[in-house]
Design an enzyme around this catalytic site. Structure first.
Site, PDB file in Angstrom:
ATOM      1  N   HIS A   1       0.834  -1.196   0.000  1.00  0.00           N
ATOM      2  CA  HIS A   1       0.000   0.000   0.000  1.00  0.00           C
ATOM      3  C   HIS A   1       0.873   1.251   0.000  1.00  0.00           C
ATOM      4  CE1 HIS A   1      -3.795  -2.050   0.407  1.00  0.00           C
ATOM      5  NE2 HIS A   1      -3.349  -2.746   1.439  1.00  0.00           N
ATOM      6  N   GLN A   2       0.420   2.253  -0.721  1.00  0.00           N
ATOM      7  CA  GLN A   2       1.128   3.521  -0.764  1.00  0.00           C
ATOM      8  C   GLN A   2       1.204   4.121   0.637  1.00  0.00           C
ATOM      9  OE1 GLN A   2       3.484   5.462  -2.108  1.00  0.00           O
ATOM     10  NE2 GLN A   2       2.357   5.510  -4.036  1.00  0.00           N
TER      11      GLN A   2
END
Length: 628
Positions: free
Chosen positions: A262-263
């Site tokens: 995930h960013q």
């Protein structure tokens, strides 16, 4: 007409072959041109390189700080201090590990007055060995030169991905050639007789609102009265299965590649796409499922009871069985995480299902009038739903940008920590984080958000929190519109696909305006942690396009059966819960010889994901479907 079993055997063979080949070919020592255990100096970890800082400055100590390009408006972080060189001219050398995921900027500071030290922008390679040589020009003691020298080249950490891709392509090519022989009548008949599982679709009930051929056998109305959709849309299960399999892969680790995680805050990676897609297709399925039950004469109260029970079970499974706060010790009320993926799915499902029930109208089979009004009937007939959704969105905007959060600027959307130059270290998520802390308490939300690594945040923050659930409802509602399109334009393939395309364009335009086509500089950046409205419109844009493509290939042209994604899509809850519960058990996980190898992590994660595909295929063959 091809039966359900025609593609089953080859699909299972593909899964087994890929699983075995991935484990063998991606194992350490086989996939990479060099043995990483020998190349990795000083115990470097994944996504790190070795930097030797040579200080040849006389009578001047040197301090090096660093900043990642992916960290927006962040403070420089201290990396290493190097003492001055001795009087004999021998430089001082200090070794330090540096990040190799993204380009970084090195900022040099010396103790000498009047010196102007440069900043160095460089992208280090994984497990590479570099030297940073800092020295004065002989002609001027005030002029400094900084050079980076490659002592040993880095490894190509992306090679395992290439090998895995080639394995899948190779096996798929073999199966494609094999299918040519299956076209021959005697061979085809033999395979069909051996592999045809029967008509399983009629035995499958809805799962998370999946459309089905029949509902519960307890219905008093004969199944023949339902004529809106006499066959299950395989594209929906394929879409759901694709989202689910990617979700399983990234949850298992994604080979420890940053783009499969995930960013940290704003922006998107592959891992940020799948959950919203799952929510979207859930909304699509709700529309089709509820319509089928209403056309068979089920009362709205009975349907509401089913929706309440399903939502309750999803919430219960998520809060008791799949709870990441187990890592804090035995689960108790003191450390129970209340939000979560299944909890959000359950609540979103309930709200959207009730919203559809309140204004649902059973769609007649031949309701295909082409007046201007009926050309937009999938929207105009449900205008109260749009009023409700717009009110919800106004609530999100109002709370996000107008709520006063102690110690934070109004409308703050940043990560806190060292972001925004360290001005608001405890403001992670702004209003979203504040509401969760206020209503749920710090111990009852996620303790290790993705922002704490890059932005070094220290406060708990939950990406499945209360405020973001508003926009997950909007995401499901956009999926609901896709279901209405299927209903109102049944078997009108061009109409269905053109409307998917129009919706995608509209969502894309809204996203472009909100984000200014920028990762961090927009009015409302696309952010998975916040579930911002631009994140929802962006992912809806992608979802409409992807559903259009899958629908065209699977249900219109029938060029693709949907395998292997179709099978986990039919058993999505079982696969999701199972992969969470058995994550740390063999054969899904084993002790690795080299835990700092992308190749071995990728092999383990691909094997684990492939096993769940095989399990879902076997359950499909046995007609076992876990539905709630």
């Amino acid at each position: 007409m091809a039966g359900p079993g025609r593609g089953c055997g080859p699909s299972a063979t593909l899964c087994v072959a890929v699983t075995v080949l991935s484990a063998v070919l991606l194992a350490p020592g086989l996939t990479q041109p060099h043995d990483l255990s020998r190349r990795r100096p000083l115990g470097l970890k994944i996504d790190q390189a070795l930097l030797l800082v040579h200080n040849e400055l006389i009578h001047e100590n040197l301090t090096v700080s660093w900043l990642s390009d992916s960290c927006y408006q962040c403070l420089y972080q201290d990396l290493v201090s190097v003492p001055m060189s001795n009087t004999s001219g021998k430089p001082s050398i200090v070794a330090v590990a540096v990040d190799s995921q993204h380009p970084i900027t090195l900022h040099l500071n010396g103790t000498g007055a009047g010196r102007e030290l440069p900043r160095i922008h460089y992208h280090f390679g994984e497990f590479g060995n570099y030297s940073l040589v800092v020295k004065s020009f002989a002609s001027s003691t005030k002029m400094i030169s900084c050079d980076i020298i490659i002592n040993e080249s880095p490894v190509n950490s992306h090679l395992p991905i290439l090998y895995a891709f080639l394995i899948y392509v190779g096996v798929l090519s073999i199966l494609t050639v094999g299918r040519v022989f299956v076209i021959i009548d005697p061979i085809r008949n033999w395979f069909y007789k051996k592999l045809h599982p029967g008509d399983t679709d009629r035995l499958i009930n809805s799962e998370l609102g999946s459309p089905t051929r029949t509902d519960s056998t307890s219905s008093d109305v004969p199944a023949t009265t339902w004529t809106v959709s006499q066959r299950r849309l395989r594209s929906l299960d394929t879409f759901r299965g694709l989202s689910l399999i990617i979700m399983v892969f990234v949850n298992y680790g994604g080979g420890k590649y940053w783009f499969f995680k995930h960013q940290s805050w704003n922006g998107l990676t592959l891992a940020d796409l799948v959950f919203p897609w799952f929510v979207f297709i859930m909304g699509t399925s709700i529309s089709l499922s509820l319509n089928s039950m209403l056309r068979r004469g089920c009362s709205k109260w009975k349907v509401l009871g089913k929706a309440l029970w399903r939502s309750f079970l999803l919430f219960l499974i998520g809060i008791v069985i799949i709870n990441p706060n187990y890592c804090l010790g035995p689960l108790s009320w003191g450390n129970l995480r209340i939000p979560g993926v299944l909890q959000r799915l359950g609540f979103t499902y309930l709200v959207v299902a009730v919203l559809e029930l309140l204004f649902a109208k059973a769609v007649a089979e031949n309701d295909t009038l082409e007046t201007p009004y009926f050309a937009l009937r999938d929207i105009l007939l449900y205008w109260p739903q749009w009023v409700f959704i717009l009110t919800l969105e106004a609530t999100w905007l109002g709370l996000t940008f107008l709520l006063i959060v102690p110690g934070c600027p109004k409308g703050y959307l940043g990560p806190g920590g060292i972001g925004d130059f360290g001005k608001y270290p405890n403001c992670t998520g702004g209003a979203a984080g504040y509401i969760d802390h206020l209503l749920l308490g710090e111990k009852h939300i996620y303790q290790h958000p993705s922002s704490n690594v890059l932005y070094q945040t220290t406060v708990a923050y939950d990406p499945e929190g209360i405020l973001g659930t508003i926009n997950s409802i909007c995401m499901a509602f956009f999926g609901l519109q896709a279901g209405k399109i299927f209903l109102f334009y049944k078997d009108q393939h061009k109409q269905i696909m053109s409307r998917f395309f129009i919706w995608s364009v509209v969502m894309g335009i809204i996203s472009a305006i909100l984000t200014k086509c920028s990762k961090d500089e927009g009015y409302i950046p696309a952010n998975k942690n916040l579930w911002s409205i631009s994140y929802v419109t962006t992912l809806s844009c992608f979802a409409y396009l992807l559903l259009l493509l899958i629908y065209y290939l699977v249900d219109v042209k029938k060029w693709w059966s949907g395998a292997p994604f179709f099978y986990p899509g039919m058993n999505s809850i079982l696969v999701y819960v199972g992969h969470e519960v058995f994550e740390n058990y063999f054969p899904f996980k084993w002790k690795m010889k080299d835990s700092q190898s992308h190749g071995e992590h990728l092999a383990q994660n691909l094997v684990a994901t492939s096993i769940w595909v095989i399990i879902s295929y076997l359950l499909y063959r046995k007609r076992i479907f876990w539905k709630i």
